[in-house]
Design an enzyme around this catalytic site. Structure first.
Site, PDB file in Angstrom:
ATOM      1  N   GLU A   1      38.887  -9.626 -20.395  1.00 10.26           N
ATOM      2  CA  GLU A   1      39.189  -8.487 -19.126  1.00 10.26           C
ATOM      3  C   GLU A   1      39.595  -7.436 -19.767  1.00 10.26           C
ATOM      4  O   GLU A   1      40.494  -6.675 -19.198  1.00 10.26           O
ATOM      5  CB  GLU A   1      40.513  -9.386 -18.416  1.00 10.26           C
ATOM      6  CG  GLU A   1      40.305 -10.476 -17.556  1.00 10.26           C
ATOM      7  CD  GLU A   1      41.331 -10.908 -16.561  1.00 10.26           C
ATOM      8  OE1 GLU A   1      42.174 -11.013 -16.956  1.00 10.26           O
ATOM      9  OE2 GLU A   1      40.975 -11.561 -15.587  1.00 10.26           O
TER      10      GLU A   1
ATOM     11  N   ASN B   1      47.964  -8.006 -16.272  1.00  5.46           N
ATOM     12  CA  ASN B   1      47.690  -7.728 -14.730  1.00  5.46           C
ATOM     13  C   ASN B   1      49.018  -7.750 -14.033  1.00  5.46           C
ATOM     14  O   ASN B   1      49.658  -8.772 -14.118  1.00  5.46           O
ATOM     15  CB  ASN B   1      46.600  -8.333 -14.340  1.00  5.46           C
ATOM     16  CG  ASN B   1      45.268  -8.070 -14.928  1.00  5.46           C
ATOM     17  OD1 ASN B   1      45.130  -7.156 -15.453  1.00  5.46           O
ATOM     18  ND2 ASN B   1      44.653  -8.993 -14.817  1.00  5.46           N
TER      19      ASN B   1
ATOM     20  N   ASP C   1      44.628 -20.852 -17.931  1.00  6.32           N
ATOM     21  CA  ASP C   1      45.336 -20.293 -18.937  1.00  6.32           C
ATOM     22  C   ASP C   1      46.413 -21.059 -19.663  1.00  6.32           C
ATOM     23  O   ASP C   1      46.424 -21.198 -20.941  1.00  6.32           O
ATOM     24  CB  ASP C   1      46.115 -18.803 -18.448  1.00  6.32           C
ATOM     25  CG  ASP C   1      44.978 -18.036 -17.772  1.00  6.32           C
ATOM     26  OD1 ASP C   1      43.904 -17.714 -18.300  1.00  6.32           O
ATOM     27  OD2 ASP C   1      45.462 -17.251 -16.990  1.00  6.32           O
TER      28      ASP C   1
ATOM     29  N   GLY D   1      45.046 -12.384 -20.531  1.00 12.51           N
ATOM     30  CA  GLY D   1      45.749 -12.253 -22.004  1.00 12.51           C
ATOM     31  C   GLY D   1      47.077 -12.739 -22.041  1.00 12.51           C
ATOM     32  O   GLY D   1      47.690 -13.506 -22.966  1.00 12.51           O
TER      33      GLY D   1
ATOM     34  N   THR E   1      36.808 -27.697 -18.952  1.00 17.74           N
ATOM     35  CA  THR E   1      37.874 -28.064 -18.183  1.00 17.74           C
ATOM     36  C   THR E   1      36.881 -28.240 -16.797  1.00 17.74           C
ATOM     37  O   THR E   1      35.905 -27.723 -16.431  1.00 17.74           O
ATOM     38  CB  THR E   1      38.787 -27.118 -17.683  1.00 17.74           C
ATOM     39  OG1 THR E   1      38.205 -25.711 -17.510  1.00 17.74           O
ATOM     40  CG2 THR E   1      39.759 -27.181 -19.138  1.00 17.74           C
ATOM     41  N   LEU E   2      37.330 -29.533 -16.088  1.00 21.35           N
ATOM     42  CA  LEU E   2      36.252 -29.996 -14.868  1.00 21.35           C
ATOM     43  C   LEU E   2      37.228 -29.951 -13.539  1.00 21.35           C
ATOM     44  O   LEU E   2      36.787 -30.721 -12.906  1.00 21.35           O
ATOM     45  CB  LEU E   2      35.779 -31.363 -15.414  1.00 21.35           C
ATOM     46  CG  LEU E   2      34.989 -31.382 -16.732  1.00 21.35           C
ATOM     47  CD1 LEU E   2      34.586 -32.732 -17.005  1.00 21.35           C
ATOM     48  CD2 LEU E   2      33.634 -30.771 -16.346  1.00 21.35           C
TER      49      LEU E   2
HETATM   50  O1  RIB Z   1      43.778 -16.787 -14.718  1.00 25.99           O
HETATM   51  C1  RIB Z   1      44.587 -16.095 -14.061  1.00 25.99           C
HETATM   52  C2  RIB Z   1      44.732 -14.618 -13.963  1.00 25.99           C
HETATM   53  O2  RIB Z   1      43.502 -14.055 -13.909  1.00 25.99           O
HETATM   54  C3  RIB Z   1      45.694 -13.920 -13.091  1.00 25.99           C
HETATM   55  O3  RIB Z   1      46.959 -14.094 -13.651  1.00 25.99           O
HETATM   56  C4  RIB Z   1      44.961 -12.463 -12.745  1.00 25.99           C
HETATM   57  O4  RIB Z   1      45.702 -11.577 -13.256  1.00 25.99           O
HETATM   58  C5  RIB Z   1      43.436 -12.904 -13.648  1.00 25.99           C
HETATM   59  O5  RIB Z   1      43.543 -12.185 -14.599  1.00 25.99           O
END
Ligand code: RIB
Length: 294
Positions: A136, A10, A243, A40, A211-212
């Site tokens: 996503e 994204n 992430d 991703g 995760t908390l």
């Molecule tokens: O986890 C963060 C991400 O969530 C962002 O980068 C946004 O693009 C969404 O996918």
């Protein structure tokens, strides 16, 4: 052993705001920035920055060239990225003064992942390789099904949670990464110990990583249960902290096989990430995480 992250990319439009905009309100943003993101892409980048050999598969539009440069920077293989005739996925992200975010997603190219593409990409991987998944892209159920059928080990982060996440997908996870909100949505419990047990059953005895937020994280799996406090830092932007945690946990568990070490490494990396703005750019490199005194 190779790692394939099949997920979203994204273009993140990040607005720093005093407070989140409410219905009917028009507010001034304090600043705006554009960053590469998508769960991703972020998780692939985090795992690669943590030292894993990672390939990223997914779809981008003609406007997605910037991802190729960023992947190169992080050492992520892009041979399995496809160009499609739809704009790259995008996100409008508000970040408030406490570093919290709220995210509006447009799937774009991410929703053009096809079964034919999945078959072609998976054919390049072998039993025992690792498949990282989030929620996503289109055809997630088929992807999980085919990945498992071909003997890949699945690291699943079912985020953002919606009706696409079915018991059939969850039971394929070797590692299931959830936050406390997702855990409660999936298993109806809020107490971490109960969540680990219930979610462990839902992913057929796989490992659950919960995760908390500021309360840290915990792990339940074949080796037992482990807890990790969060490292105290000044929060600037929490985007991609989860992430970062996922990519670092996976890299460490695959390297050392020790859940306690993986939780600690992931918590340190996520703590560094929240002190920086953006998604990709906030993800630290392994040497920074190792050197950080916390
Ligand atoms: O986890 C963060 C991400 O969530 C962002 O980068 C946004 O693009 C969404 O996918």
């Amino acid at each position: 052993m190779r790692v394939l992250c099949f997920g979203s990319l994204n273009l993140d439009h990040i607005y720093n705001v005093q407070e989140f905009v409410r219905p009917g309100e028009t507010c001034k943003a304090l600043s705006v920035e554009e960053h590469c993101g998508g769960k991703g892409f972020n998780q692939a980048a985090a795992a690669a920055k943590a030292g894993l050999p990672v390939s990223l598969a997914g779809c981008i539009g003609e406007d997605g060239g910037v991802f190729l440069d960023k992947c190169r920077q992080a050492g992520v293989d892009t041979a399995h990225l496809s160009r499609v005739e739809e704009p790259t996925g995008s996100a409008v992200i508000q970040v408030n003064q406490r570093g919290e975010n709220c995210i509006l997603l447009y799937g774009g190219a991410n929703q053009l992942v096809t079964r034919a593409q999945i078959d072609q990409v998976l054919a390049a991987f072998e039993p025992g390789d690792v498949l990282m998944l989030q929620n996503e892209i289109s055809e997630l159920a088929y992807l999980a099904e085919e990945g498992a059928r071909r003997g890949l080990r699945i690291a699943l982060n079912p985020s953002p949670m919606n009706s696409q996440i079915t018991p059939a997908i969850l039971e394929k996870a070797t590692w299931l990464f959830v936050n406390e909100v997702e855990a409660e949505q999936l298993c109806g419990a809020s107490e971490p110990g109960v969540c680990l047990q219930r979610l462990g059953r839902m992913c057929s005895g796989g490992s659950v990583i919960l995760t908390l937020g500021s309360a840290g994280s915990c792990y339940g799996g074949p080796e037992g249960t482990f807890e990790q406090p969060a490292f105290p830092v000044s929060v600037v932007d929490t985007t991609a902290a989860g992430d970062t945690f996922t990519g670092y946990f996976l890299a460490d568990i695959l390297r050392n096989g020790d859940p306690a070490s993986a939780l600690r490494m992931a918590a340190k990396a996520a703590a560094l990430a929240v002190t920086r703005k953006g998604a990709f750019d906030s993800i630290p490199w392994l040497n920074e995480v190792e050197a950080a005194q916390m």
